[in-house]
Design an enzyme around this catalytic site. Structure first.
Site, mmCIF file in Angstrom:
data_model
loop_
_atom_site.group_PDB
_atom_site.id
_atom_site.type_symbol
_atom_site.label_atom_id
_atom_site.label_comp_id
_atom_site.label_asym_id
_atom_site.label_seq_id
_atom_site.Cartn_x
_atom_site.Cartn_y
_atom_site.Cartn_z
ATOM 1 N N GLU A 11 128.972 6.409 12.757
ATOM 2 C CA GLU A 11 129.196 7.487 13.725
ATOM 3 C C GLU A 11 130.597 8.083 13.538
ATOM 4 O OE1 GLU A 11 127.119 9.118 15.748
ATOM 5 O OE2 GLU A 11 128.925 10.303 15.843
ATOM 6 N N GLU A 35 136.441 10.598 20.415
ATOM 7 C CA GLU A 35 136.541 10.558 21.865
ATOM 8 C C GLU A 35 137.265 11.809 22.327
ATOM 9 O OE1 GLU A 35 138.278 6.835 23.134
ATOM 10 O OE2 GLU A 35 136.805 5.712 21.976
ATOM 11 N N LYS A 95 132.544 5.488 6.282
ATOM 12 C CA LYS A 95 133.156 5.507 7.620
ATOM 13 C C LYS A 95 134.600 4.998 7.562
ATOM 14 C CE LYS A 95 133.894 5.524 11.949
ATOM 15 N NZ LYS A 95 134.098 6.748 12.704
ATOM 16 N N ASN A 152 138.227 7.249 8.228
ATOM 17 C CA ASN A 152 139.277 6.886 9.186
ATOM 18 C C ASN A 152 140.599 6.561 8.488
ATOM 19 O OD1 ASN A 152 137.740 7.378 11.376
ATOM 20 N ND2 ASN A 152 137.464 5.271 12.008
ATOM 21 N N PHE A 174 145.451 17.304 11.342
ATOM 22 C CA PHE A 174 145.971 15.933 11.228
ATOM 23 C C PHE A 174 147.329 15.814 10.550
ATOM 24 C CE2 PHE A 174 143.339 12.534 12.913
ATOM 25 C CZ PHE A 174 142.336 13.293 13.470
ATOM 26 N N CYS A 218 139.635 2.968 17.127
ATOM 27 C CA CYS A 218 139.091 2.994 15.765
ATOM 28 C C CYS A 218 140.145 2.888 14.656
ATOM 29 C CB CYS A 218 138.261 4.254 15.579
ATOM 30 S SG CYS A 218 136.786 4.220 16.606
ATOM 31 N N LYS A 261 145.091 9.628 23.448
ATOM 32 C CA LYS A 261 145.036 11.061 23.122
ATOM 33 C C LYS A 261 144.451 11.779 24.334
ATOM 34 C CE LYS A 261 140.538 11.227 20.857
ATOM 35 N NZ LYS A 261 139.800 11.655 19.694
HETATM 36 P P1 NAD Z 1 132.517 -0.175 23.347
HETATM 37 O O1 NAD Z 1 133.312 -1.410 23.436
HETATM 38 O O2 NAD Z 1 132.878 1.011 24.168
HETATM 39 O O3 NAD Z 1 130.976 -0.524 23.676
HETATM 40 C C1 NAD Z 1 130.273 -1.597 23.151
HETATM 41 C C2 NAD Z 1 129.195 -2.020 24.157
HETATM 42 O O4 NAD Z 1 128.351 -2.986 23.549
HETATM 43 C C3 NAD Z 1 129.752 -2.657 25.440
HETATM 44 O O5 NAD Z 1 129.277 -1.959 26.573
HETATM 45 C C4 NAD Z 1 129.220 -4.095 25.386
HETATM 46 O O6 NAD Z 1 128.950 -4.633 26.672
HETATM 47 C C5 NAD Z 1 127.950 -3.911 24.570
HETATM 48 N N1 NAD Z 1 127.425 -5.137 23.964
HETATM 49 C C6 NAD Z 1 128.099 -6.137 23.351
HETATM 50 N N2 NAD Z 1 127.235 -7.067 22.913
HETATM 51 C C7 NAD Z 1 125.996 -6.656 23.246
HETATM 52 C C8 NAD Z 1 124.687 -7.181 23.065
HETATM 53 N N3 NAD Z 1 124.481 -8.355 22.456
HETATM 54 N N4 NAD Z 1 123.639 -6.469 23.525
HETATM 55 C C9 NAD Z 1 123.831 -5.300 24.171
HETATM 56 N N5 NAD Z 1 125.049 -4.753 24.373
HETATM 57 C C10 NAD Z 1 126.126 -5.413 23.927
HETATM 58 O O7 NAD Z 1 132.471 0.207 21.816
HETATM 59 P P2 NAD Z 1 132.434 1.685 21.161
HETATM 60 O O8 NAD Z 1 133.764 2.342 21.268
HETATM 61 O O9 NAD Z 1 131.216 2.395 21.629
HETATM 62 O O10 NAD Z 1 132.231 1.295 19.630
HETATM 63 C C11 NAD Z 1 131.010 0.799 19.132
HETATM 64 C C12 NAD Z 1 131.077 0.837 17.610
HETATM 65 O O11 NAD Z 1 131.161 2.202 17.170
HETATM 66 C C13 NAD Z 1 132.302 0.135 17.014
HETATM 67 O O12 NAD Z 1 131.933 -0.450 15.802
HETATM 68 C C14 NAD Z 1 133.272 1.269 16.779
HETATM 69 O O13 NAD Z 1 134.179 0.995 15.751
HETATM 70 C C15 NAD Z 1 132.336 2.395 16.390
HETATM 71 N N6 NAD Z 1 132.846 3.755 16.642
HETATM 72 C C16 NAD Z 1 133.536 4.016 17.782
HETATM 73 C C17 NAD Z 1 133.985 5.321 18.029
HETATM 74 C C18 NAD Z 1 134.779 5.653 19.254
HETATM 75 O O14 NAD Z 1 135.376 6.716 19.275
HETATM 76 N N7 NAD Z 1 134.812 4.816 20.267
HETATM 77 C C19 NAD Z 1 133.710 6.342 17.083
HETATM 78 C C20 NAD Z 1 132.963 6.033 15.963
HETATM 79 C C21 NAD Z 1 132.530 4.726 15.753
#
Ligand code: NAD
Length: 442
Positions: A154, A158, A211, A215, A256, A267, A328
């Site tokens: 993804e 944010e 990915k 980054n 950037f 991230c 940010k």
């Molecule tokens: P986050 O911490 O906001 O959310 C993760 C969720 O997963 C939590 O709500 C947690 O309770 C849940 N979870 C954990 N174990 C679980 C399970 N066994 N079953 C069901 N739910 C479970 O994380 P995020 O920021 O959404 O990031 C998720 C992934 O996406 C990461 O690998 C991150 O690097 C990637 N990512 C994040 C962004 C960003 O901007 N936040 C952008 C691109 C990619």
């Protein structure tokens, strides 16, 4: 299509909501019961522009559901997305425990053939681990069900996540199976109105790598410009002018290369570290990526060091107004935010902090700065100013861009501004009687 999104955080909630907006039936699953109950009652756990209305609309239309029961929802599912966190492990590598836990649960509850998609950011080779984990559970149950693993990292950011997801620059689909590729293509085609060129198909390992490289490249641009800013300051050049001078070259571009207090968030810091670790595990020392991280760690304290240079090592009798806590604008996310490091450094030296952020105060108060003494929080930027020896701007929220400078001057004990995001015109600030400190300009 019937989709299950496992992990309802920034990525899971935004992806699930946007897929439902496009007409799919989506269930977002999370182990956090409170989060699921709140979502059912219309309480959105994160701040993301446009998200709340979209969640509520699709929830009411019954195309978006929330549940903590994976087994029940896998029954009707065509594609299951793994979108759980991959935090930084103790040694800097990505901690895959949540991803593999979900894989195990999928293997335990799967009853028909489906596509499992890694949407979490995961190191090269994770798809194989997910496949093995699922297969092991199927073998234990003595059942033979075919399934495919796809890597679909993804790229949303944010603060603009809905826009990024609904109108993506590109969607990367890593799969070694043509039927799975076709199904993913069909799922994403409504997001590309005119051209499918931005849907990029590749093998699984390249998709996983893409990915991290994206980054790391963005983090490199930020650290490069911050290093240049520090040199500019030493040699008497103005980084704001240098930035425009180089950005106008179409090979370089403007994005950037804005100098500031360093990158933070959920991230870049962990992904840069994890890529370095992956290289190490394969016997390669990633020198450039290591420097990107080193420069960033130092950059987070540049503004604190300017404050110390101006007010002295001992800050016991000093009070500072802080504008901006989030890493940010347009988010309440404070993970690895420079504000945490700067505030800790100043309070360690005895300073009092009067802080305001449009969205991140709850995060600061209850999590990231919970144990830091001498911080009070205010409901508006101007309320932080009385009795403050200086204002320190740390997040470039729009509402900080053109404040009432007369009021700023009148309310502060003395007109001193430290700008960690180079938001104001240096000359104008000096001419208006401010003592004004920026990044990359003497
Ligand atoms: P986050 O911490 O906001 O959310 C993760 C969720 O997963 C939590 O709500 C947690 O309770 C849940 N979870 C954990 N174990 C679980 C399970 N066994 N079953 C069901 N739910 C479970 O994380 P995020 O920021 O959404 O990031 C998720 C992934 O996406 C990461 O690998 C991150 O690097 C990637 N990512 C994040 C962004 C960003 O901007 N936040 C952008 C691109 C990619």
């Amino acid at each position: 299509m019937n989709l299950t999104v496992i992990g309802t955080g920034y990525v899971g909630l935004v992806s699930g909501t946007c897929f439902s907006e496009m007409g799919n039936t989506v269930t977002c699953i999370d182990v956090d019961l409170k989060k699921i109950e709140d979502l059912k009652r219309g309480i959105i756990p994160i701040y993301e522009p446009g998200l709340e209305a979209m969640v509520k609309r699709n929830f009411q239309n019954k195309t978006l559901r929330f549940s903590n029961n994976l087994s029940e929802n896998l029954e009707k599912c065509d594609i299951a997305f793994i979108a759980v966190g991959t935090p930084m492990g103790d040694d800097g590598s990505a901690d895959l425990q949540f991803v593999l836990q979900v894989a195990k649960e999928i293997g335990t509850h799967m009853h028909h053939s489906l596509i499992v998609v890694d949407k979490s950011t995961v190191p090269v080779g994770t798809a194989d681990k997910v496949r093995d984990t699922i297969q092991k559970e199927l073998d234990k149950r003595n059942v033979d069900i075919a399934f495919d693993i796809v890597s679909n990292p993804e790229f949303l950011k944010e603060g603009d996540a809905i826009n990024d997801f609904m109108k993506p620059d590109r969607v990367v689909i890593g799969s070694d199976n043509e039927a799975a590729q076709d199904k993913m293509r069909a799922l994403y085609s409504p997001f590309f109105r005119s051209s499918m060129d931005r849907l990029i198909a590749m093998d699984v390992r390249s998709a996983e790598m893409t990915k991290y490289v994206a980054n790391a490249m963005l983090a490199t641009k930020i650290s490069f410009m911050n290093e240049i800013a520090n040199i500019c300051e030493l040699v008497g050049a103005d980084v704001n002018k240098v930035r425009i001078g180089i950005g106008s070259d179409s090979r370089i571009g403007y994005s950037f290369i804005y100098p500031g207090s360093g990158y933070g968030g959920s991230c870049f810091p962990k992904d840069v570290k994890a890529l370095k670790k992956t290289a190490e595990e394969h016997g390669y020392k990633a020198k450039l990526i290591t420097s990107v991280e080193d420069v960033n760690n130092e950059q987070k304290l540049v503004i604190a060091n300017k404050v110390i240079k101006r007010f002295g090592e001992d800050l016991k009798d000093k009070t500072f107004a802080i504008w901006g806590l989030a890493f940010k604008p347009e988010t309440d996310d404070m993970r690895e935010a420079p504000s945490i490091y700067i505030i800790k450094e100043l309070t360690r030296r005895g300073a009092k902090i009067q802080a305001y952020d449009p969205k991140a105060m709850n995060e600061a108060q209850h999590f990231y700065l919970k144990d830091v003494p001498n911080i009070s929080y205010f409901n508006s930027k101007y309320e932080t100013l009385p009795h403050a020896d200086a204002m320190i701007l740390l997040t470039e929220w729009k509402e900080f861009r053109s404040p009432d400078f007369e009021e700023l001057k009148a309310q502060l004990k003395q007109p001193v501004v430290f700008d960690g995001r180079n938001q104001y015109n240096h000359e104008r600030m000096i001419n208006s009687g401010f003592e004004y400190f920026q990044i990359g300009k003497k």
